[in-house]
Enzyme design. Sequence first.
Site, PDB file in Angstrom:
ATOM      1  N   SER A   1       0.829  -1.214   0.000  1.00 29.14           N
ATOM      2  CA  SER A   1       0.000   0.000   0.000  1.00 29.14           C
ATOM      3  C   SER A   1       0.861   1.260   0.000  1.00 29.14           C
ATOM      4  CB  SER A   1      -0.931   0.002   1.215  1.00 29.14           C
ATOM      5  OG  SER A   1      -0.213  -0.248   2.407  1.00 29.14           O
TER       6      SER A   1
ATOM      7  N   THR B   1     -39.610  26.915  -9.416  1.00 29.28           N
ATOM      8  CA  THR B   1     -39.906  25.517  -9.077  1.00 29.28           C
ATOM      9  C   THR B   1     -40.064  24.822 -10.428  1.00 29.28           C
ATOM     10  OG1 THR B   1     -42.297  25.832  -9.033  1.00 29.28           O
ATOM     11  CG2 THR B   1     -41.148  26.127  -6.927  1.00 29.28           C
ATOM     12  N   HIS B   2     -39.639  23.598 -10.535  1.00 31.45           N
ATOM     13  CA  HIS B   2     -39.661  22.865 -11.819  1.00 31.45           C
ATOM     14  C   HIS B   2     -38.900  23.611 -12.910  1.00 31.45           C
ATOM     15  CE1 HIS B   2     -43.001  20.613  -9.940  1.00 31.45           C
ATOM     16  NE2 HIS B   2     -43.406  21.814  -9.543  1.00 31.45           N
TER      17      HIS B   2
ATOM     18  N   SER C   1     -13.175  27.296 -26.671  1.00 32.70           N
ATOM     19  CA  SER C   1     -13.345  26.089 -27.470  1.00 32.70           C
ATOM     20  C   SER C   1     -12.245  26.052 -28.532  1.00 32.70           C
ATOM     21  CB  SER C   1     -14.715  26.127 -28.155  1.00 32.70           C
ATOM     22  OG  SER C   1     -14.711  25.296 -29.301  1.00 32.70           O
TER      23      SER C   1
ATOM     24  N   LYS D   1     -16.968  30.787 -28.212  1.00 27.88           N
ATOM     25  CA  LYS D   1     -17.330  30.116 -26.962  1.00 27.88           C
ATOM     26  C   LYS D   1     -16.564  30.596 -25.739  1.00 27.88           C
ATOM     27  CE  LYS D   1     -19.841  27.000 -26.475  1.00 27.88           C
ATOM     28  NZ  LYS D   1     -19.878  25.622 -26.942  1.00 27.88           N
TER      29      LYS D   1
ATOM     30  N   ASN E   1     -16.700  28.918 -22.061  1.00 28.11           N
ATOM     31  CA  ASN E   1     -17.375  27.798 -21.414  1.00 28.11           C
ATOM     32  C   ASN E   1     -17.176  27.774 -19.892  1.00 28.11           C
ATOM     33  OD1 ASN E   1     -18.256  26.798 -23.889  1.00 28.11           O
ATOM     34  ND2 ASN E   1     -16.374  25.617 -24.188  1.00 28.11           N
TER      35      ASN E   1
ATOM     36  N   GLU F   1     -18.564  22.896 -14.505  1.00 28.29           N
ATOM     37  CA  GLU F   1     -18.875  21.560 -15.038  1.00 28.29           C
ATOM     38  C   GLU F   1     -17.988  20.487 -14.410  1.00 28.29           C
ATOM     39  OE1 GLU F   1     -20.367  22.000 -19.540  1.00 28.29           O
ATOM     40  OE2 GLU F   1     -18.497  23.029 -19.131  1.00 28.29           O
TER      41      GLU F   1
ATOM     42  N   TYR G   1      -9.477  -6.922  12.467  1.00 27.34           N
ATOM     43  CA  TYR G   1      -8.835  -6.395  11.265  1.00 27.34           C
ATOM     44  C   TYR G   1      -8.844  -7.422  10.128  1.00 27.34           C
ATOM     45  CZ  TYR G   1      -5.453  -4.530   7.986  1.00 27.34           C
ATOM     46  OH  TYR G   1      -4.851  -4.065   6.850  1.00 27.34           O
TER      47      TYR G   1
ATOM     48  N   LYS H   1      -7.985   3.586   2.156  1.00 31.28           N
ATOM     49  CA  LYS H   1      -7.107   4.742   1.950  1.00 31.28           C
ATOM     50  C   LYS H   1      -7.310   5.473   0.645  1.00 31.28           C
ATOM     51  CE  LYS H   1      -4.181   2.905   5.214  1.00 31.28           C
ATOM     52  NZ  LYS H   1      -5.158   1.776   5.275  1.00 31.28           N
TER      53      LYS H   1
HETATM   54  N1  ARG Z   1      -1.167  -1.456   5.101  1.00 27.99           N
HETATM   55  C1  ARG Z   1      -2.106  -1.964   6.062  1.00 27.99           C
HETATM   56  C2  ARG Z   1      -3.410  -1.196   5.930  1.00 27.99           C
HETATM   57  O1  ARG Z   1      -3.414  -0.179   5.345  1.00 27.99           O
HETATM   58  C3  ARG Z   1      -1.576  -1.822   7.434  1.00 27.99           C
HETATM   59  C4  ARG Z   1      -2.059  -2.840   8.414  1.00 27.99           C
HETATM   60  C5  ARG Z   1      -1.555  -4.165   8.068  1.00 27.99           C
HETATM   61  N2  ARG Z   1      -1.819  -5.123   9.087  1.00 27.99           N
HETATM   62  C6  ARG Z   1      -1.655  -6.426   8.856  1.00 27.99           C
HETATM   63  N3  ARG Z   1      -1.858  -7.209   9.803  1.00 27.99           N
HETATM   64  N4  ARG Z   1      -1.318  -6.854   7.661  1.00 27.99           N
HETATM   65  O2  ARG Z   1      -4.438  -1.610   6.392  1.00 27.99           O
END
Ligand code: ARG
Length: 460
Positions: free
Chosen positions: A22, A154-155, A276, A282, A284, A289, A316, A324
């Site tokens: 990660s 409205t509408h 554009s 144009k 824009n 948007e 966990y 994340k």
């Molecule tokens: N990179 C992991 C996460 O974001 C950290 C925790 C990992 N824990 C484990 N027991 N593998 O969740």
Amino acid sequence: MKLWDGRFTKQTDALTDHFNSSLSFDYRLYKQDILGSQAHVKMLALQNIISQDEANQISDGLSELLSEIENGDIDLMQDSEDIHMLIEALLTEKIGEVGKKLHTGRSRNDQVALDMRLYLIENISNVQNLIVDLLDTIYNLAKQHITTFMPGYTHLQRAQPVTFAHHLMAYFEMFKRDYKRFEFTKEMTDSMPLGCGALATTTYPLNRDYVKDELGFTELCQNSLDGVSDRDFCSDFLYSVALMMMHLSRFSEEIIIFNSHEFKFIELDDAFSTGSSIMPQKKNPDIAELVRGKSGRTYGNLIALLTTLKGLPLAYNKDMQEDKEAVFDSLDTISLCLPIFTKMLATITINKDNMYNAASSGFTNATDVADYLVKKGVAFRDAHHYVGKLVLFCTINNFTLETLPLSEYKKISPIFKEDVFDAISIATCVNERQVKGGPSPTAVNKHLDIAKQFLNQVKA
Ligand code: ARG
């Protein structure tokens, strides 16, 4: 070599490493990871779990690492499972064997929960500051347009006259709720998980309250299984972002419509418009948007995390690593959208005449003609019917209710007198709506006072 490779007899496959890692996204947590570790070792020494000297060496090493990372002296894109493993490895490389004591009485499961909470608390405050800038801009713009009449819809059909200030202050209320929702999210995030360990705490005599105070948390996570598997605070955050993006998207939609040639109520500043590549005429509204468009991904992030969490047993599970990218993307999106949206809004030009003309030509005062009759004793239902007839006549014969001669009014009901024109002028229609929350300058000024109090309170 891996920090956990003791029970393994084989190298992990390169694909496993790549898939499992990660680091490419959780590198962002480096500061929180280091601050959390420093509080942890300080406590370990106080509890005589490691010596004071060991704690000092670890803490100093971590401080050095932090400044090296912040100065760009360390490339975080290394071959490591995650930011927690990388920091620990870098520390041990730097200070030697003693670095290996850092992880005493701790698991990455409580560590990552801590890092995410610290990261969000800091960043939610940043988002809230951006919201305050937007609220300020809306407030200041509204102050200048207390008597700028425009149709309320409205509408998407002209309904009754309001003012531009009244219209803008509707958004003030939405964004004020968003501010409060982020405040609540911060509260949900403000519990300290360290000490929960992998799932069942530890046999070391940890002092969790000390770590909590050291890191500025208000509460402790009260159950270790929950402490390592709770991602409600991430979900709350994603919901808060999604809802705010929905508000920004609705506002963007109106800016796009009001800026169109068909409406011409406002004009976007050149600095916040785009051209554009083929059509030279144009100009824009790309900013609006894109804000509208980006709301979609924030809904996606919310649904993605809720779906990830819904089948997870305690405690966990690695699935949780998926929190994340969703959280970071929503944070980035709203942090990108808010300042540019605020600047775009602050620089619009208002076309008061077009707003006024639209307010006075779409029968927006029809209700007021009916109310005129009601005030003279006619039942509202009958009055509604008479005015319907008047509107039909006007539509066929190209009149507005203001330009229709009194003689035509009288054909529908003899109750109409010359004073009807005063009673149904756009100014009267707005100024007489003095009910709290309404569009009259009196009511809007009261709202502005309340808004100012809120702004002063959050800026204090
Ligand atoms: N990179 C992991 C996460 O974001 C950290 C925790 C990992 N824990 C484990 N027991 N593998 O969740």
